[in-house]
Design a protein around this motif. Structure first.
Motif, PDB file in Angstrom:
ATOM      1  N   UNK A   1     -30.515  16.760 -10.486  1.00 53.80           N
ATOM      2  CA  UNK A   1     -29.361  16.168 -10.612  1.00 53.80           C
ATOM      3  C   UNK A   1     -28.526  16.068  -9.483  1.00 53.80           C
ATOM      4  N   UNK A   2     -27.501  15.015  -9.372  1.00 52.20           N
ATOM      5  CA  UNK A   2     -26.519  15.103  -8.479  1.00 52.20           C
ATOM      6  C   UNK A   2     -25.230  15.588  -9.032  1.00 52.20           C
ATOM      7  N   UNK A   3     -24.616  16.398  -8.197  1.00 52.75           N
ATOM      8  CA  UNK A   3     -23.234  17.163  -9.141  1.00 52.75           C
ATOM      9  C   UNK A   3     -22.259  16.183  -8.703  1.00 52.75           C
ATOM     10  N   UNK A   4     -21.926  15.752  -7.342  1.00 47.96           N
ATOM     11  CA  UNK A   4     -20.889  14.945  -7.093  1.00 47.96           C
ATOM     12  C   UNK A   4     -21.310  13.925  -6.117  1.00 47.96           C
ATOM     13  N   UNK A   5     -20.709  12.718  -6.088  1.00 50.45           N
ATOM     14  CA  UNK A   5     -21.167  11.565  -4.942  1.00 50.45           C
ATOM     15  C   UNK A   5     -19.926  10.687  -4.922  1.00 50.45           C
ATOM     16  N   UNK A   6     -19.944  10.223  -3.563  1.00 49.97           N
ATOM     17  CA  UNK A   6     -18.813   9.173  -3.215  1.00 49.97           C
ATOM     18  C   UNK A   6     -19.712   8.178  -2.659  1.00 49.97           C
ATOM     19  N   UNK A   7     -19.277   6.989  -3.087  1.00 48.19           N
ATOM     20  CA  UNK A   7     -20.038   5.718  -2.564  1.00 48.19           C
ATOM     21  C   UNK A   7     -19.017   4.465  -2.167  1.00 48.19           C
ATOM     22  N   UNK A   8     -19.262   3.798  -1.172  1.00 43.73           N
ATOM     23  CA  UNK A   8     -18.501   2.587  -0.499  1.00 43.73           C
ATOM     24  C   UNK A   8     -19.502   1.497  -0.892  1.00 43.73           C
ATOM     25  N   UNK A   9     -19.159   0.649  -1.795  1.00 40.56           N
ATOM     26  CA  UNK A   9     -20.004  -0.672  -1.924  1.00 40.56           C
ATOM     27  C   UNK A   9     -19.454  -1.943  -1.605  1.00 40.56           C
TER      28      UNK A   9
END
Length: 300
Positions: A22-30
């Protein structure tokens, strides 16, 4: 109302990430919303994301492209982004190549141009991390640009040479392959050919920008078009002074027309990659991308 000479498309761009832990924290630019520009109108975009982000925002990046920002603060082993857009593409008039300005006058004139358009264009005359200039790249470019040649004549000749002399090979490169390696091996994909031509043009101080988007594909005769079989595409724009930006596609050896759909533009791919960001956790991951480009019937 869509005029008869314009083309209306529906584009579906679905991206799925699957993680081994599992990923617990993510930030993304789309960059998944096509931009509206001189030759294109983005009528609508719906962007569905699963799981639902904890926080989400939108705006424009430095280059004027639409951009979305998402943060997920709960554990997840899969992330799915499904963008669906309706885009109207307008005809792109291509100037007569023989009457465009001499290539070796472009930078001199642009360096004296204090207009907003000129200041915007000149930033694309310099190399970027993925378009580094080398002596070999400059020498390859100069074959298309003898002294005084009209800039678009030279750019079209360079487009034709890359198309003729390089082999499309999806196994030859990755997103991080240096452009000098592409020149040496003469193999790559649309992203590589766009980066190479941009590096060649910038080696001669000619402004060129990287364009990402989509292209309508046609199935073999007698076969149905496969769902999800289309793909993202890449090409470039070259600055032609009074004639503005002209888009060229070295992968297909064409000036961009009604079957190319612009998503975003910047100095290079890394400026406008469809999905970027950082994650905490995840382990190994896999990615699946499906793209569909379909013409829509136009109202008379």
């Amino acid at each position: 109302m869509v005029t008869a000479c314009n083309q209306l498309f529906q584009v579906s761009h679905r991206t799925s990430y699957r993680y081994s832990v599992p990923v617990s924290l993510s930030h993304h630019v789309l960059h998944l919303t096509p931009r509206s520009c001189m030759n294109q109108i983005c009528h609508s975009t719906t962007l569905k994301i699963s799981p639902i982000p904890t926080a989400r925002g939108s705006g424009q990046d430095y280059y004027g492209n639409p951009v979305d920002f998402i943060t997920l603060q709960h554990q997840h082993k899969e992330l799915v982004m499904d963008a669906r857009s309706v885009i109207e593409v307008l005809p792109r008039p291509v100037p007569k190549a023989s009457i465009t300005p001499a290539w070796d006058s472009i930078y001199v004139n642009l360096s004296r141009d204090t207009s907003e358009e000129g200041l915007e264009a000149i930033q694309y005359a310099f190399e970027s991390p993925q378009t580094r200039t080398t002596d070999d790249i400059r020498a390859y470019a100069r074959k298309s640009f003898p002294v005084g040649r009209p800039v678009l004549e030279g750019a079209l000749d360079l487009t034709q040479r890359i198309n003729r002399e390089f082999t499309f090979d999806t196994t030859a490169t990755t997103v991080s392959t240096p452009v000098e390696d592409v020149l040496r091996t003469r193999r790559g994909v649309c992203q590589d050919f766009a980066h190479l031509q941009i590096a060649c043009l910038r080696a001669l101080q000619l402004p060129a920008r990287y364009v990402s988007g989509y292209i309508l594909t046609h199935p073999p005769e007698g076969r149905d078009k496969l769902v999800g079989a289309d793909a993202s595409h890449a090409w470039l724009s070259v600055w032609c002074q009074e004639d503005g930006w002209v888009d060229l596609d070295p992968t297909n050896d064409v000036a961009v027309a009604l079957e190319h759909i612009t998503l975003a533009w910047g100095r290079e791919y890394s400026d406008i990659s469809p999905v970027s960001g950082a994650i905490f956790g995840g382990g190994a991951h896999s990615i699946q991308v499906g793209v569909d480009v379909n013409p829509l019937e136009q109202d008379n």
